[in-house]
Design an enzyme around this catalytic site. Structure first.
Site, PDB file in Angstrom:
ATOM      1  N   LYS A 147       6.671  59.643  -2.604  1.00 40.81           N
ATOM      2  CA  LYS A 147       6.728  60.830  -3.479  1.00 40.81           C
ATOM      3  C   LYS A 147       5.453  61.668  -3.329  1.00 40.81           C
ATOM      4  O   LYS A 147       5.507  62.894  -3.193  1.00 40.81           O
ATOM      5  CB  LYS A 147       6.907  60.340  -4.928  1.00 40.81           C
ATOM      6  N   LYS A 190      -5.961  65.020  -5.545  1.00 44.78           N
ATOM      7  CA  LYS A 190      -5.204  63.763  -5.436  1.00 44.78           C
ATOM      8  C   LYS A 190      -4.367  63.745  -4.154  1.00 44.78           C
ATOM      9  O   LYS A 190      -4.232  62.707  -3.491  1.00 44.78           O
ATOM     10  CB  LYS A 190      -4.315  63.595  -6.674  1.00 44.78           C
TER      11      LYS A 190
HETATM   12  P1  NAP Z   1       5.534  52.963 -12.969  1.00 48.57           P
HETATM   13  O1  NAP Z   1       5.009  51.591 -13.201  1.00 48.57           O
HETATM   14  O2  NAP Z   1       6.832  53.120 -12.242  1.00 48.57           O
HETATM   15  O3  NAP Z   1       5.614  53.682 -14.404  1.00 48.57           O
HETATM   16  C1  NAP Z   1       6.176  54.949 -14.566  1.00 48.57           C
HETATM   17  C2  NAP Z   1       6.183  55.285 -16.046  1.00 48.57           C
HETATM   18  O4  NAP Z   1       6.725  56.597 -16.224  1.00 48.57           O
HETATM   19  C3  NAP Z   1       7.060  54.353 -16.880  1.00 48.57           C
HETATM   20  O5  NAP Z   1       6.448  54.160 -18.135  1.00 48.57           O
HETATM   21  C4  NAP Z   1       8.359  55.150 -17.007  1.00 48.57           C
HETATM   22  O6  NAP Z   1       9.131  54.802 -18.140  1.00 48.57           O
HETATM   23  C5  NAP Z   1       7.789  56.553 -17.167  1.00 48.57           C
HETATM   24  N1  NAP Z   1       8.762  57.593 -16.804  1.00 48.57           N
HETATM   25  C6  NAP Z   1       9.203  57.904 -15.561  1.00 48.57           C
HETATM   26  N2  NAP Z   1      10.064  58.932 -15.611  1.00 48.57           N
HETATM   27  C7  NAP Z   1      10.157  59.303 -16.927  1.00 48.57           C
HETATM   28  C8  NAP Z   1      10.872  60.311 -17.610  1.00 48.57           C
HETATM   29  N3  NAP Z   1      11.673  61.178 -16.956  1.00 48.57           N
HETATM   30  N4  NAP Z   1      10.731  60.379 -18.951  1.00 48.57           N
HETATM   31  C9  NAP Z   1       9.927  59.512 -19.610  1.00 48.57           C
HETATM   32  N5  NAP Z   1       9.216  58.546 -19.015  1.00 48.57           N
HETATM   33  C10 NAP Z   1       9.329  58.443 -17.688  1.00 48.57           C
HETATM   34  O7  NAP Z   1       4.491  53.863 -12.166  1.00 48.57           O
HETATM   35  P2  NAP Z   1       2.891  53.785 -12.151  1.00 48.57           P
HETATM   36  O8  NAP Z   1       2.486  52.988 -10.964  1.00 48.57           O
HETATM   37  O9  NAP Z   1       2.380  53.425 -13.502  1.00 48.57           O
HETATM   38  O10 NAP Z   1       2.550  55.304 -11.793  1.00 48.57           O
HETATM   39  C11 NAP Z   1       2.471  56.333 -12.781  1.00 48.57           C
HETATM   40  C12 NAP Z   1       1.847  57.575 -12.150  1.00 48.57           C
HETATM   41  O11 NAP Z   1       0.519  57.250 -11.701  1.00 48.57           O
HETATM   42  C13 NAP Z   1       2.608  58.081 -10.914  1.00 48.57           C
HETATM   43  O12 NAP Z   1       2.567  59.480 -10.863  1.00 48.57           O
HETATM   44  C14 NAP Z   1       1.836  57.465  -9.766  1.00 48.57           C
HETATM   45  O13 NAP Z   1       1.995  58.221  -8.572  1.00 48.57           O
HETATM   46  C15 NAP Z   1       0.422  57.513 -10.307  1.00 48.57           C
HETATM   47  N6  NAP Z   1      -0.514  56.536  -9.730  1.00 48.57           N
HETATM   48  C16 NAP Z   1      -0.178  55.240  -9.568  1.00 48.57           C
HETATM   49  C17 NAP Z   1      -1.096  54.336  -9.013  1.00 48.57           C
HETATM   50  C18 NAP Z   1      -0.780  52.879  -8.808  1.00 48.57           C
HETATM   51  O14 NAP Z   1      -1.546  52.191  -8.109  1.00 48.57           O
HETATM   52  N7  NAP Z   1       0.277  52.340  -9.380  1.00 48.57           N
HETATM   53  C19 NAP Z   1      -2.367  54.789  -8.643  1.00 48.57           C
HETATM   54  C20 NAP Z   1      -2.704  56.112  -8.847  1.00 48.57           C
HETATM   55  C21 NAP Z   1      -1.764  56.983  -9.387  1.00 48.57           C
HETATM   56  P3  NAP Z   1      10.122  53.504 -18.073  1.00 48.57           P
HETATM   57  O15 NAP Z   1       9.251  52.315 -18.362  1.00 48.57           O
HETATM   58  O16 NAP Z   1      11.121  53.755 -19.113  1.00 48.57           O
HETATM   59  O17 NAP Z   1      10.713  53.477 -16.673  1.00 48.57           O
END
Ligand code: NAP
Length: 294
Positions: free
Chosen positions: A239, A171
């Site tokens: 990040k 990744k």
């Molecule tokens: P996001 O929309 O910001 O969602 C993050 C999620 O993690 C939320 O449900 C949040 O809960 C939860 N969370 C964060 N810190 C936490 C903690 N300490 N304890 C419990 N829950 C926690 O981010 P996302 O875009 O879905 O990304 C999620 C992961 O996938 C990341 O590692 C990102 O790098 C990866 N990713 C993202 C994409 C993309 O296009 N978005 C693509 C590939 C990979 P709350 O709702 O309470 O804040």
């Protein structure tokens, strides 16, 4: 069918969990903030009180949270997955985190007889919704074989890479290519605009040749339309670049392009743009190429 628990219902986790529900898997969900959980509950999932509570109810636990400390908190912290886990539970982390953290989690769970996979994804919010993610997997191969039918619901290109942490290394490679391609697309479209040429037509022409890429297609469109609703937030992409640069430093490996594009992301974060889509990198070029006060 295995009972699945899903923790972390953000931009990625929510549609991934929804696809598992649609495929008929019994699903228990947990999210730190309640709203996203209630949405999935209305569609048929059960709500849990904590990551530990999830682990006690299911056969396979999946997480998709933000960063390495978040995975550590959800798995190893108070009321964490490890407190509810027992053999033969399987743990799959689909967040993007440091390879070193993935290995720590793998060993901590292994000590309890629980297999763990690092299975980060690429393909963005659209890939998550359509179930077409690319999934790169590290961990023990028998655990990968067990996970495959579940991963097949969320993704299309699923590759077993090697031992624990290998998925996260892959990744990181992905993020190097993505970030430098976003920078290249931002530079090309700015160059077109400043040359007085229709940048929309430039993108159209480039999509048919060697410069074709998914980034030119998706992010190029966002750049031309000035649509920077995330998608993938800049602060999450920065990040990931921290993971790349930190790991490279441990290897005494110079990554010149990655260091430069991370600095550009830093500039946008300093300007309060971290919640925008990573395609917003082009706004930096807009500002650098405009006369003062325009
Ligand atoms: P996001 O929309 O910001 O969602 C993050 C999620 O993690 C939320 O449900 C949040 O809960 C939860 N969370 C964060 N810190 C936490 C903690 N300490 N304890 C419990 N829950 C926690 O981010 P996302 O875009 O879905 O990304 C999620 C992961 O996938 C990341 O590692 C990102 O790098 C990866 N990713 C993202 C994409 C993309 O296009 N978005 C693509 C590939 C990979 P709350 O709702 O309470 O804040």
């Amino acid at each position: 069918m295995e009972r699945i628990g899903f923790i972390g219902l953000g931009i990625m986790g929510r549609p991934m969990a929804r696809n598992l529900l649609k495929a008929g898997y019994p699903l228990v969900v947990y999210n730190r903030s309640r709203l996203a959980m209630e949405e999935l509950a209305q569609e048929g999932a059960l709500m849990a009180a904590s990551p530990k509570d999830v682990a006690q109810q299911v056969d396979v636990v999946i997480t998709c949270v933000s960063d390495s400390p978040d995975v550590e908190a959800v798995v190893l912290g108070a009321d964490g997955i490890i407190e509810g886990a027992r053999s033969p539970m399987l743990y799959i982390d689909m967040s993007t985190i440091a390879p070193a953290t993935a290995r720590t989690v793998y060993h901590a769970l292994k000590a309890k007889g629980v297999a763990a996979l690092d299975a980060p994804v690429s393909g963005g919010d659209i890939g998550a919704q359509q179930g077409t993610l690319s999934i790169m997997v590290g961990g023990d191969e028998p655990a990968f074989q067990r996970a495959l039918p579940i991963l097949n619901v969320m993704g299309e290109n699923i590759v077993y890479i090697g031992e624990a942490g290998a998925g996260q290394v892959t990744k990181a490679c992905n993020q190097i290519v993505v970030s430098l391609t976003i920078q290249a697309v931002a530079e090309a479209l700015t160059f077109a605009k400043k040359s007085g040429v229709d940048a929309t037509k430039v993108r159209e022409a480039l999509l048919g040749g060697f410069a074709q890429s998914r980034i030119l297609e998706v992010h190029g469109k966002r750049m031309l339309e000035g649509q920077f609703q995330p998608g993938f937030k800049l602060n999450l992409h920065r990040k990931d670049m921290n993971i790349v640069l930190q790991t490279a430093r441990e290897l005494s490996l110079p990554l010149l392009g990655s260091a430069q594009v991370t600095s550009l992301m830093d500039a946008l974060l300093a300007q309060g743009q971290g919640e925008l889509d990573n395609a917003a990198l082009i706004t930096l070029y807009d500002r650098l190429s405009e006369p003062p006060g325009s």
